[in-house]
Design an enzyme around this catalytic site. Structure first.
Site, PDB file in Angstrom:
ATOM      1  N   SER A  21     -10.653   7.070  -3.182  1.00  9.29           N
ATOM      2  CA  SER A  21     -11.919   7.801  -3.042  1.00  9.29           C
ATOM      3  C   SER A  21     -13.092   7.144  -3.772  1.00  9.29           C
ATOM      4  CB  SER A  21     -11.739   9.263  -3.480  1.00  9.29           C
ATOM      5  OG  SER A  21     -10.735   9.897  -2.705  1.00  9.29           O
ATOM      6  N   GLY A  78      -7.836   9.115  -0.212  1.00 10.51           N
ATOM      7  CA  GLY A  78      -8.264   9.908   0.939  1.00 10.51           C
ATOM      8  C   GLY A  78      -8.407  11.392   0.644  1.00 10.51           C
ATOM      9  N   HIS A 124       0.860  -1.196   0.000  1.00 11.15           N
ATOM     10  CA  HIS A 124       0.000   0.000   0.000  1.00 11.15           C
ATOM     11  C   HIS A 124       0.895   1.244   0.000  1.00 11.15           C
ATOM     12  CE1 HIS A 124      -2.806   3.076   1.213  1.00 11.15           C
ATOM     13  NE2 HIS A 124      -3.764   2.277   0.793  1.00 11.15           N
TER      14      HIS A 124
HETATM   15  P1  PGA Z   1      -9.666   5.961   0.175  1.00 11.27           P
HETATM   16  O1  PGA Z   1      -8.435   4.962   0.409  1.00 11.27           O
HETATM   17  O2  PGA Z   1     -10.828   5.135  -0.327  1.00 11.27           O
HETATM   18  O3  PGA Z   1      -9.939   6.576   1.526  1.00 11.27           O
HETATM   19  O4  PGA Z   1      -9.233   6.963  -0.825  1.00 11.27           O
HETATM   20  C1  PGA Z   1      -8.144   3.929  -0.489  1.00 11.27           C
HETATM   21  C2  PGA Z   1      -6.940   3.160  -0.019  1.00 11.27           C
HETATM   22  O5  PGA Z   1      -5.975   3.775   0.465  1.00 11.27           O
HETATM   23  O6  PGA Z   1      -6.903   1.905  -0.109  1.00 11.27           O
END
Ligand code: PGA
Length: 253
Positions: free
Chosen positions: A212, A173, A95
């Site tokens: 997101s 995010g 990640h």
């Molecule tokens: P998010 O995160 O949906 O909050 O953008 C995705 C991720 O980091 O796996």
């Protein structure tokens, strides 16, 4: 090509005993018994044992990272053997938050991928570029490097039992989602990269989009040819939001 969609919730550093109970129970209750797509949750390590008792047969689960080592003097590490013993089926590797904040290199991530598979865990290999890299036109180069280091270590055959998640860092995010066309373009590139090694394996590998994803954009993203579901951060923390994404996967399955 029929690849099953996968909706995977990455809880990151969030959760509690109560939340694990409530969230997994609510997700399980909200999913139909006859669904034709996969759902997985990735709680913090300490809640995996609890998760294993709650998931039932509708939800897969796994950890957010794994040690590349099997055992020994590696304080703080958790091995693939331990995850397997907890009942995990999957594990995230690489990640972008692990890469950035914990300085995991492409080689570290390849080692983790290998260690996971050696115990029968299915790795979800995450890749993706920063905004700077996208703006300077090196997205494909960055993603290719991230994936090729793994292929070099484990071989293309290992991808018969793996998932790739394309997560542009600028979309994680931030509330900014890659457009479905932007995402599809990179997903198609990733599949073509795999095809260079094997034409038969490339079409089988699920490639998730992350960054997101929400109920309101999931359908458009998941209906693209090479997008096989999503890795969900923020919207995986409430049953309402996560199930809204699952509903979109359901419609397409
Ligand atoms: P998010 O995160 O949906 O909050 O953008 C995705 C991720 O980091 O796996």
């Amino acid at each position: 090509m029929t690849r099953k969609l996968l909706v995977a919730g990455n809880w990151k550093l969030n959760g509690s005993i109560a939340m694990t109970n409530d969230l997994i129970s609510a997700i399980a209750n909200g999913l139909s018994n006859s669904k034709n797509f996969d759902v997985a949750v990735f709680p913090p390590f300490v809640y995996l044992s609890q998760a294993s008792k709650l998931v039932g047969d509708k939800i897969l689960f796994g950890a957010q990272t794994v040690s590349e080592y099997e055992k020994g003097a590696y304080t703080g590490e958790i091995s693939a053997v331990m995850l397997k013993e907890m009942g995990c089926q999957m594990v995230l590797v690489g990640h972008s938050e692990r890469r950035e904040y914990f300085k995991e290199s492409n080689q570290d991530i390849a080692n983790k991928f290998k260690a996971a598979q050696a115990q029968g865990l299915k790795p979800i290999l995450c890749c993706g570029e920063t905004l700077e890299q996208r703006n300077s036109g090196v997205t494909e180069q960055v993603v290719a490097e991230q994936i090729n280091v793994v292929i070099d270590l484990v071989g293309i055959d290992a991808f018969k039992n793996a998932v790739i998640a394309y997560e542009p860092i600028w979309a994680i995010g931030t509330g900014v989602t890659a457009s479905s066309e932007q995402a599809q373009e990179v997903h198609a590139f990733i599949r073509s990269l795999l095809s260079l090694k094997s034409d038969t394996i490339a079409p089988l590998v699920p490639i998730l989009y992350g960054g997101s994803v929400k109920g309101s954009n999931a359908q458009e993203l998941f209906s693209m040819q090479d997008i096989d579901g999503g890795l969900i951060g923020g919207a995986s923390l409430t049953a309402h939001d996560f199930l809204a994404i699952c509903q979109q996967a359901d419609k397409l399955s």
